[in-house]
Write an enzyme that holds these catalytic residues in place. Sequence first.
Site, mmCIF file in Angstrom:
data_model
loop_
_atom_site.group_PDB
_atom_site.id
_atom_site.type_symbol
_atom_site.label_atom_id
_atom_site.label_comp_id
_atom_site.label_asym_id
_atom_site.label_seq_id
_atom_site.Cartn_x
_atom_site.Cartn_y
_atom_site.Cartn_z
ATOM 1 C CG HIS A 9 -31.101 -10.707 19.215
ATOM 2 N ND1 HIS A 9 -32.459 -10.947 19.165
ATOM 3 C CD2 HIS A 9 -30.511 -11.915 18.955
ATOM 4 C CE1 HIS A 9 -32.674 -12.233 18.901
ATOM 5 N NE2 HIS A 9 -31.507 -12.837 18.759
ATOM 6 C CG HIS A 34 -32.844 -13.773 13.961
ATOM 7 N ND1 HIS A 34 -34.128 -13.980 14.416
ATOM 8 C CD2 HIS A 34 -32.034 -14.044 15.026
ATOM 9 C CE1 HIS A 34 -34.102 -14.375 15.679
ATOM 10 N NE2 HIS A 34 -32.831 -14.417 16.079
ATOM 11 C CE1 TYR A 74 -35.217 -20.635 18.277
ATOM 12 C CE2 TYR A 74 -34.964 -19.252 20.206
ATOM 13 C CZ TYR A 74 -34.445 -20.168 19.322
ATOM 14 O OH TYR A 74 -33.155 -20.617 19.474
ATOM 15 C CG ASP A 95 -28.982 -15.557 16.648
ATOM 16 O OD1 ASP A 95 -29.859 -14.775 17.018
ATOM 17 O OD2 ASP A 95 -28.590 -16.514 17.351
ATOM 18 C CG HIS A 139 -32.877 -19.798 14.779
ATOM 19 N ND1 HIS A 139 -32.605 -18.682 14.008
ATOM 20 C CD2 HIS A 139 -32.817 -19.375 16.076
ATOM 21 C CE1 HIS A 139 -32.385 -17.644 14.811
ATOM 22 N NE2 HIS A 139 -32.509 -18.026 16.056
#
Length: 310
Positions: free
Chosen positions: A38, A36, A162, A262, A186
């Site tokens: 970005h 995960h 999410y 993240d 998460h």
Amino acid sequence: MSTLASEFTKTPGWLDWYAGPVKPRFKLPAGSVDAHCHVFGPGAEYPFAPERKYTPCDASREQLFALRDHLGFARNVIVQATCHGADNSALVDACVASKGRARGVVTVRRGISDVQLKVLHAAGVRGVRFNFVKRLVDFTPKEEMQEIAARIAKFGWHVVIYFEAVDLPELWDFFSGLPTTVVVDHMGRPDVGKGVDSEEFALFLRFMREHPNVWSKVSCPERLSVTGPRALDGEQQAYCDVVPFARRIVEEFPDRVLWGTDWPHPNLKDHMPDDGLLVDFIPSIATTPEQQKKLLVDNPMRLYWPEEVR
Ligand code: 0GY
């Protein structure tokens, strides 16, 4: 001429990702996947979406790959961030540039054609993300998501969802009807202040128990923690209040968990984590070498690179 980066002004109070992470003390198993993360822009090359709810700093694919190598990961799963809306260009170009070492999870609208889905698949996309966090996205009708889920199921893709724990009861039926593997971001954002034995978290565990197609990312202690990054005393570790939640999920569902940094950590308000220290958090939630290998290698490989799993 591309849009200039200076046209984008970061959201007031925006915290930039941390540029000098330590080398983790925890040695990741060979072939570990950061499942995960970005990319943000860079805005000059990949403009942020007009409908975005925040404007981040830039976080390029080269910077992501440098972090991957520094931390000791072999691969990434890049998840479309809401600041790029349904324009997946930055993510797709990052997947292509990774030479097979990154897969992608995109945001699409119902108008997307099968040809466009095939192009995304060829670039490395294996999932779509449905976002129910109200501060991040405008409302999308459930019929639209159902339609998209049915179409991407034919490509063997999965759905990433999410949402916040308080919204699970209302979303339960919709999630139960999804025809693919479903990956929860998460841990469904538990309110850790309510404790690991709360009704709310019990509901999330029941959700996983009753739906064998549901997986969870045991990620983002820095986002969920109330106790925060610093030890409260000599005994307590960073984000200690998140440990029991993640550990409970890893212990009960070792074959359905994923982990990710993240990076570059959108929308954090009080501190920016050192990604090296986040990696050092892993052994406290996956406590045995078997659990760690499933979490970091076997599970993400099965979901994102099944053709490489013997
Ligand atoms: C995350 C969490 C957040 C943001 C996004 O796509 C996004 O903008 O996912 C958040 O603000 O909680 O997973 O990166």
